[in-house]
Design an enzyme around this catalytic site. Sequence first.
Site, mmCIF file in Angstrom:
data_model
loop_
_atom_site.group_PDB
_atom_site.id
_atom_site.type_symbol
_atom_site.label_atom_id
_atom_site.label_comp_id
_atom_site.label_asym_id
_atom_site.label_seq_id
_atom_site.Cartn_x
_atom_site.Cartn_y
_atom_site.Cartn_z
ATOM 1 N N SER A 178 0.672 -1.189 0.032
ATOM 2 C CA SER A 178 -0.026 -0.110 -0.115
ATOM 3 C C SER A 178 0.877 1.345 0.107
ATOM 4 O O SER A 178 2.195 1.031 0.392
ATOM 5 C CB SER A 178 -0.835 0.252 1.073
ATOM 6 O OG SER A 178 -1.471 1.065 1.300
ATOM 7 N N TYR A 208 -1.267 -0.293 10.389
ATOM 8 C CA TYR A 208 -1.479 -0.938 8.941
ATOM 9 C C TYR A 208 -0.332 -0.337 8.062
ATOM 10 O O TYR A 208 0.300 -1.071 7.499
ATOM 11 C CB TYR A 208 -2.830 -0.264 8.241
ATOM 12 C CG TYR A 208 -3.204 -0.689 6.711
ATOM 13 C CD1 TYR A 208 -3.671 -1.717 6.951
ATOM 14 C CD2 TYR A 208 -2.890 0.239 5.937
ATOM 15 C CE1 TYR A 208 -4.023 -2.126 5.442
ATOM 16 C CE2 TYR A 208 -3.135 -0.275 4.787
ATOM 17 C CZ TYR A 208 -3.623 -1.338 4.458
ATOM 18 O OH TYR A 208 -4.036 -1.509 3.120
#
Lengths: 245, 438
Positions: A138, A151
């Site tokens: 990501s 995350y």
Amino acid sequence: MRRILIMGATSAIAEASAREFAALGDALFLVGRNADRLGAIADDLRLRGAAQVDTYVMDARELAGYPQLVDEATRRLGGLDTALIAHGTLTDQPAAAASSELMLEEFRINALSHMVLCTELGNRFEAQGRGCIAVISSVAGDRGRQSNYVYGSAKAAVTAFTSGLRQRLHPKGVHVLTIKPGFVDTPMTASFKKGALWATPSAVAKSIVKAMQRGTPVLYTPWFWWGIMQIIKNVPEVIFRKLKL
Amino acid sequence: MAAAGSSWGRLPGAAQRLLPIASRHDRLPDEPAMLPFGNGRSYGDSCQNDGGVLLKARMLDRYISFDPASGVIDLEAGVLLSEIIDLALPSGWFLPVTPGTRFVTVGGAIANDVHGKNHHRAGSFGNHVLDFELLRSDGSVRRCSPTENSDWFDATIGGLGLTGLIRRARVQLKRVAGPWLIGDSRRFANLREFFAIATESEADWEYTVAWIDCSGTGRRLGRGIFIRGNHASAQAAVDARPPGNGSLRMPFTPPVSAINGLSLTAFNKLYYHRPGAVATDALWHYRPFFYPLDSIHEWNRMYGPDGFYQYQCAVPEAGAEAVLEEMLRRIGESGLGSFLLVLKTFGTVASRGLLSFPRPGATLALDFPNRGARTLALLEALDDLTRSVGGAVYPAKDARMSAAAFQHYFPRWRDFSRFVDPKFTSSFWRRVTETPNA
């Protein structure tokens, strides 16, 4: 025809990618937690042209299960040369900041499981002298921010791990692709307000499939995230620590 | 992603939340005011839910099964009609009924009981649905068909999404030789000629439709072009080359409507007099034949930021000519004009739905840029004409009919309301039912 393992096959980006693979006539091995959803996606992909579709129910957090998973995929597809690793959760940052137990759990689902599967696949693909491992990381892994650093740091681990794996396997004929999507309109992000920066799973999937075919090392998708992240990465830490990102 | 959740007419928006429906195996969210939303091609507020929740049913877009021997297709309800064509046409199957855009979901086609150019032969979409599954807010699932839960079947066909979420459906497709249609087009001078050609064509032509020049006045009133076609045999189309898959996109919304009196008059005159307006043994690919506007994505932006209304009414055959002529006269005099005026006869195949729109007679459809009170007054006057002959207005196109008009057009609405899910509603439904002393 490629023989493709898709981990996290019920995720929106994985399903959209699988439709691209099906249209190209590939054979697919779908892995996910929910048997009903996997079955519905498998039926659909067969009608979209996949040469073969098999499903396998597994919880990605069971780290001991990966050797068996890869064996089973290889056996049922009659070989294995490609993988798309797309599972994960969007961490509840305030909760994971408050609980080290939850933080570790998030690392298991968003980083350790990817690293275990990459290790299993990498060693086998190295031995057979070919293969492609595409892993969804990501843009959040490019720099830790207070709004999602649990995350983000899990994804940073995936980015660094796949970078090293790529160097190791490149001379052996194995392609490792690190995928860094920006904002994608999926059920995982349903509660977010959507703006001009948001992409559809279908557009992201098309760019992933193209990058897998071309041997691209790192893919920002949509492409403009590369520019955005260059800026974010280059803000000096003395300024960055005061920002509300 | 622009304008997510808005309707095709782009009238000033409703405040509503969109929630995903990611799997047909999921339950509905726990919300008090929900409405399924497919691909947003309903023109008015029947796909809007001001203050409530829209369920993104377009995400249910998986094929389930397709039998190339029988032409039966089983689908999740968010699959687009275009996606049915993609899968089935290569094996010689086509939609049994198609509206003028292929970018509608199967669930939307059922919920609006859509019709097409073959209504005089095939009836409406609901006549070709074998069965579907209806998910209710209490978690129950009803399988509905003409023989199983047939009362729910009839309420849900044309039921505007209010009876629950259609999550899966089976449709009987139609055998065709390929993607081509063969037919002709000719000019007609007035509505009398239109009806004569329509009557004469219905026996031999599967698809008929007419385009009316709405700039025509006086002796030119009601002049237009009549188009008819049949699926072409493989032999007839042996040398035909498919058109490119290219399409245009309306890239921005102009600050004012690009549709005005001048551009309309010029467009209509050119269309009527263009060399290709009259043709015999013409070979058309199915895309330009059925979906001329689908090649311009987001054409609805042409009407500017204020959006537009579409008016579509059906009137019984007796007296149709007189009342349609009067409507054309009023529209012409108003100068509030329309881009496309479509005229089509409806046949006698009965629609199943309690709220289905098609009924024997003729139907007229036209767009109006939103010019506020003047436009609304004209549409009100057209409604009076529709009511005076016992006609009806199409809810899928509507954003303004009065509750009294709706209840007059659809007298079975009270019967229908027993089937409405207690947690389902729409801006349209509240508008046409929740009025004092209704």
